[in-house]
Enzyme design. Structure first.
Site, PDB file in Angstrom:
ATOM      1  CG  PHE A   1      51.950-152.448  49.240  1.00 47.18           C
ATOM      2  CD1 PHE A   1      51.234-151.949  48.160  1.00 47.18           C
ATOM      3  CD2 PHE A   1      51.249-152.834  50.375  1.00 47.18           C
ATOM      4  CE1 PHE A   1      49.854-151.830  48.207  1.00 47.18           C
ATOM      5  CE2 PHE A   1      49.872-152.719  50.438  1.00 47.18           C
ATOM      6  CZ  PHE A   1      49.168-152.212  49.345  1.00 47.18           C
ATOM      7  CG  ASP A   2      58.299-152.661  44.335  1.00 45.48           C
ATOM      8  OD1 ASP A   2      59.381-152.832  44.935  1.00 45.48           O
ATOM      9  OD2 ASP A   2      58.202-152.037  43.271  1.00 45.48           O
ATOM     10  CG  LEU A   3      59.642-147.842  48.617  1.00 44.67           C
ATOM     11  CD1 LEU A   3      58.409-147.264  49.298  1.00 44.67           C
ATOM     12  CD2 LEU A   3      60.846-147.784  49.551  1.00 44.67           C
TER      13      LEU A   3
END
Length: 217
Positions: free
Chosen positions: A8-10
């Site tokens: 996951f990107d943040l």
């Protein structure tokens, strides 16, 4: 179910970090007598490495960009880091994916130290097996480098088991560089057109659709 590792990107994927990031950029630009009142104009800084954005959008030299990052962090470390909020239904998504025994990993261009502080602040840290971001000295800031590090760390032999989830073309490009799929989330800061042009494997419009896409492949 093919995917075993979900990266996951943040910013723009797990959390809506616009206020903190744009105000930090605004503060940094102010040190160069560049006044930007409309924070919407600074949304382009959300996602890509900061150095690249200062150089691309304000024609900074590499040296100037590195100094600007220092000013950015002056604001971000004390104020901007928590001018942020978790997108609706994200925690529920993470709970459901953990119940399915998937490996959840944060893959961000933000410094690892800051990403961990944010996740702990919002009580999301425990859902992730690890958090991988850039180093404070500016190394490992490209998304492809972050993803490659994770693949090596977990000694993943079959890249079809890995998927990147992110909202910008940089997430898609980094995924393609490492031979993995990317699910583009259109609720973040990248448009559907941006994600499509970057060749995201899938594009979803909300968190519920994201869950279905992850488990149905």
């Amino acid at each position: 179910m093919r995917y075993k590792y979900v990266l996951f990107d943040l910013d723009g994927t797990l959390t809506d970090s616009k206020e903190g990031i744009t105000k930090s950029v605004q503060y940094a630009l102010g040190k160069y007598n560049i006044a930007v009142e409309n924070l919407d104009l600074l949304e382009v800084f959300i996602g890509p490495p900061l150095k690249d954005s200062f150089m691309q959008y304000y024609n900074f030299s590499e040296e100037q960009a590195l100094h600007a990052i220092g000013y950015y962090r002056e604001y971000f470390e004390t104020k901007g880091i928590f001018q942020n909020k978790v997108y609706e239904n994200i925690e529920g998504l993470l709970k459901k994916l953990k119940k399915l025994k998937l490996n959840l990993i944060v893959a961000t261009s933000k410094p690892t130290e800051f990403a961990k502080r944010i996740l702990k602040h919002f009580n999301l840290y425990s859902y992730f097996d690890t958090v991988v971001g850039s180093n404070l000295d500016g190394t490992r800031c490209k998304k492809g480098e972050v993803i490659g590090y994770i693949i090596d760390k977990y000694n993943i032999g079959d890249n079809r088991q890995v998927v990147m989830v992110g909202d910008r073309r940089h997430d898609v490009i980094g995924a393609l560089e490492n031979g993995i799929d990317c699910i583009g989330v259109a609720y973040g800061y990248g448009s559907v057109e941006e994600l499509r042009n970057a060749k995201a494997a899938y594009i979803v419009h909300d968190v519920n659709e994201l869950f279905q896409r992850i488990i149905s492949v």
